[in-house]
Scaffold this motif. Structure first.
Motif, mmCIF file in Angstrom:
data_model
loop_
_atom_site.group_PDB
_atom_site.id
_atom_site.type_symbol
_atom_site.label_atom_id
_atom_site.label_comp_id
_atom_site.label_asym_id
_atom_site.label_seq_id
_atom_site.Cartn_x
_atom_site.Cartn_y
_atom_site.Cartn_z
ATOM 1 N N UNK A 22 36.262 44.874 36.629
ATOM 2 C CA UNK A 22 37.453 44.620 37.426
ATOM 3 C C UNK A 22 38.163 43.353 36.970
ATOM 4 N N UNK A 23 37.442 42.431 36.327
ATOM 5 C CA UNK A 23 38.075 41.200 35.874
ATOM 6 C C UNK A 23 39.212 41.515 34.908
ATOM 7 N N UNK A 24 39.044 42.543 34.092
ATOM 8 C CA UNK A 24 40.046 42.840 33.075
ATOM 9 C C UNK A 24 41.267 43.500 33.693
ATOM 10 N N UNK A 25 41.029 44.480 34.570
ATOM 11 C CA UNK A 25 42.172 45.102 35.242
ATOM 12 C C UNK A 25 42.858 44.080 36.142
ATOM 13 N N UNK A 26 42.044 43.235 36.777
ATOM 14 C CA UNK A 26 42.615 42.181 37.614
ATOM 15 C C UNK A 26 43.534 41.289 36.806
ATOM 16 N N UNK A 27 43.066 40.918 35.622
ATOM 17 C CA UNK A 27 43.872 40.081 34.722
ATOM 18 C C UNK A 27 45.184 40.771 34.394
ATOM 19 N N UNK A 28 45.079 42.060 34.024
ATOM 20 C CA UNK A 28 46.279 42.796 33.625
ATOM 21 C C UNK A 28 47.270 42.882 34.777
ATOM 22 N N UNK A 29 46.764 43.018 35.999
ATOM 23 C CA UNK A 29 47.671 43.157 37.142
ATOM 24 C C UNK A 29 48.223 41.814 37.605
ATOM 25 N N UNK A 30 47.456 40.742 37.340
ATOM 26 C CA UNK A 30 47.916 39.417 37.772
ATOM 27 C C UNK A 30 49.080 38.920 36.926
ATOM 28 N N UNK A 31 49.119 39.395 35.676
ATOM 29 C CA UNK A 31 50.164 38.886 34.769
ATOM 30 C C UNK A 31 51.568 39.228 35.274
ATOM 31 N N UNK A 32 51.893 40.508 35.563
ATOM 32 C CA UNK A 32 53.233 40.778 36.103
ATOM 33 C C UNK A 32 53.448 40.149 37.470
ATOM 34 N N UNK A 33 52.362 40.027 38.243
ATOM 35 C CA UNK A 33 52.475 39.434 39.574
ATOM 36 C C UNK A 33 52.921 37.980 39.496
ATOM 37 N N UNK B 83 37.576 33.325 36.980
ATOM 38 C CA UNK B 83 37.606 34.726 37.399
ATOM 39 C C UNK B 83 36.354 35.132 38.167
ATOM 40 N N UNK B 84 35.199 34.668 37.707
ATOM 41 C CA UNK B 84 33.968 35.090 38.369
ATOM 42 C C UNK B 84 33.728 34.308 39.651
ATOM 43 N N UNK B 85 33.767 32.971 39.523
ATOM 44 C CA UNK B 85 33.242 32.147 40.603
ATOM 45 C C UNK B 85 34.274 31.828 41.673
ATOM 46 N N UNK B 86 35.561 32.011 41.375
ATOM 47 C CA UNK B 86 36.560 31.751 42.412
ATOM 48 C C UNK B 86 37.250 33.035 42.854
ATOM 49 N N UNK B 87 37.588 33.883 41.869
ATOM 50 C CA UNK B 87 38.246 35.137 42.237
ATOM 51 C C UNK B 87 37.243 36.263 42.524
ATOM 52 N N UNK B 88 35.990 36.039 42.169
ATOM 53 C CA UNK B 88 34.928 37.031 42.354
ATOM 54 C C UNK B 88 35.248 38.364 41.689
ATOM 55 N N UNK B 89 35.727 38.291 40.461
ATOM 56 C CA UNK B 89 35.953 39.495 39.671
ATOM 57 C C UNK B 89 34.899 39.538 38.562
#
Lengths: 196, 330
Positions: free
Chosen positions: A117-128, A20-26
């Motif tokens: 943002x990593x947490x919201x990103x995670x939550x949004x990636x799941x349905x995606x 999440x941090x080093x590749x997605x930059x969240x």
């Protein structure tokens, strides 16, 4: 068995390949803010992992049984934020009760997990990505472990850096950002590890 | 179409209610018995969360005070009033906070110090110093471009008309930023109670100083000789004052031939002991020049020839038996 392998692969992929941090930059904010000491960095990682895992489970349930069932996908952001904020509040209370020292060490970054943002990103990636419940939880846990891994590595490097002879202009934040960049490049090396 | 609204409101309301109930339950379950004094201390603090105390905010300062990690008078914004309020809550003596302020050890402004030419360049002390030590010939002088003014976060320093910084002791919090910023190292932190300052930092020989500055220390050493408490020491052609020893009598400022030493208070003209004296000998012990004599339990007298009017006996006396006379009283 097939499913089990899939889950393991998903976990490894989340931790290393799609870190999440080093590749997605969240989640760069706590990554730079709480990475001065390995011990606090590890605790921050644990708290984030805890929140991430619970968030993944809670948002999957809400998304599947409420938002998708009632055809309300536009409420994803709002409802996920509420869930995350409550979970962080809960974690804050829990840590304050069980370990005041840790609570002090994490300081402002603990309530700031809410806006991580990593947490919201995670939550949004799941349905995606259309993960199942088990996969979501593993994804959340993996994301947390990846976060912990990155932040602890960073803290270790920064602790070592205290004794390094850093040129004046690079001291502090600049050298930290350079290190973060180099670490991100190093993690790119994992990209061919498994193919899903 | 209408069902979307209804479902939205119901689902969001339901989720929120559920989470709120969960949090409410958790807050009961994880309630922490906090020291009630922390809240009380926080109430009397200014609440600006400025961080001048060195803690993250008023709440963390309050916690530190109650735990004894921070001094009762640790809030520089609230001052003595807040300190005494906190002292009341904690049952501790507030103590008088010794306020420290920045002082400039140079008196050579545009009028007093000779210049070697006109500097036209980047208008910072740092740059001027790097070129050739600045406009003024004296290499221990104030450069006058106000790096200290620029760096001061509290607007306590303003460059005066004479090209020297003027420090407002009310606003100064002794953060030390100006001391660091000055390329000539002529700012220092001194107790605000100190009224006597040697406003020169020049280690040049007296002959040279006389040529280049009207108010520079020429290293004559008169001040060190007249000081009754040996608070002034000559260090390499420069008189240096020890603020801990100085009793603020003002004698050195009076004798200084160049006017380098500034005494920023009214000089005591005469000291007398009245008939309230009970003969406790405290004043005689406090006198740095042995000008007070008298037997135990008898009224003491001051030898006016020896007396240097420092006022130490006044502070030592417990029964108001020492009278100080200023110019306006005589």
């Amino acid at each position: 068995m097939e499913q089990f392998t899939q889950v393991i692969l998903l976990f490894i992929s989340t931790v290393l390949i799609n870190n999440f941090i080093l590749v997605r930059f969240l989640g760069i904010c706590p990554f730079l803010g709480v990475s001065k000491h390995v011990e606090t960095a590890f605790s921050m990682g644990l708290a984030t992992t805890f929140v991430m895992t619970l968030t993944a489970a809670a948002t999957w349930l809400i998304n599947t049984f409420i938002l998708e069932a009632l055809n309300l996908p536009f409420l994803q952001y709002v409802s996920f934020i509420i869930v995350i904020a409550s979970l962080v509040q809960f974690v804050e209370m829990f840590i304050k009760k069980t370990s005041p020292v840790l609570y002090k060490a994490l300081g402002i970054f603990l309530p700031l997990i809410t806006t991580n943002c990593a947490i919201l990103g995670l939550a949004l990636l799941i349905p995606l990505n259309g993960y199942s419940f088990i996969a979501s939880v593993v994804f959340g846990f993996g994301a947390g472990v990846g976060f912990t891994l990155a932040i602890v590595l960073m803290a270790g490097l920064r602790e070592g850096l205290e004794f390094g002879d850093v040129p004046g202009t690079l001291r502090g934040v600049p050298i930290t950002l350079i290190i973060a960049g180099i670490m991100a490049m190093a993690f790119m090396g994992f990209s061919g590890l498994i193919s899903m | 179409m209408d069902s979307v609204y209804i479902y939205s409101i119901l689902s969001m309301g339901g989720i929120s209610a559920l989470l709120a109930a969960g949090l409410g339950f958790a807050s009961k379950k994880f309630v922490i018995d906090q020291d009630p004094r922390i809240d009380k201390v926080e109430d009397v603090l200014p609440g600006a969360n400025c961080g001048a105390c060195g803690y993250a905010g008023c709440a963390s300062f309050a916690e530190a005070v109650v735990e004894g990690d921070a001094p009762v008078n640790g809030c520089p914004v609230g001052g003595d009033k807040v300190a005494s309020n906190i002292g009341d809550i904690l049952g501790k003596d507030a103590g008088s906070s010794t306020k420290i302020v920045a002082e400039l050890l140079c008196g050579g402004g545009k009028k007093e110090a000779r210049r070697r030419g006109e500097y036209k360049g980047i208008e910072t002390c740092q740059a001027a110093d790097a070129i050739n030590g600045g406009e003024k010939i004296c290499s221990f002088s104030c450069l006058g471009f106000g790096d200290c003014e620029a760096v001061c976060p509290f607007d306590a320093i303003v460059m005066g008309e004479n090209g020297l910084p003027e420090i407002d002791p009310e606003k100064c919090t002794a953060c030390g930023k100006c001391v660091e910023a000055c390329p000539h190292n002529i700012l220092l932190l001194a107790p605000n109670s100190a009224k006597t300052h040697i406003r020169c930092s020049s280690h040049d020989s007296g002959k040279l100083v006389r040529k280049i500055c009207e108010v520079g220390c020429i290293g004559c050493g008169i001040c060190a000789r007249v000081c009754p408490v040996d608070a002034i020491e000559m260090q390499d052609n420069l008189a240096v004052i020890d603020y801990d020893k100085c009793v603020n009598c003002g004698l050195c400022a009076e004798k200084c031939p160049t006017g380098t030493i500034k005494f920023q208070a009214e000089r005591i003209q005469q000291v007398e002991i009245n008939d309230k004296c009970v003969g406790c000998t405290l004043c005689a012990k406090a006198c740095p020049v042995d000008a007070i004599s008298g037997e135990v339990k008898e009224r003491h007298v001051i030898d006016q020839d020896k007396c240097i009017q420092c006022g130490l006996c006044f502070e030592a006396c417990n029964v108001d038996a020492v009278d100080l006379f200023y110019e306006k009283d005589l």
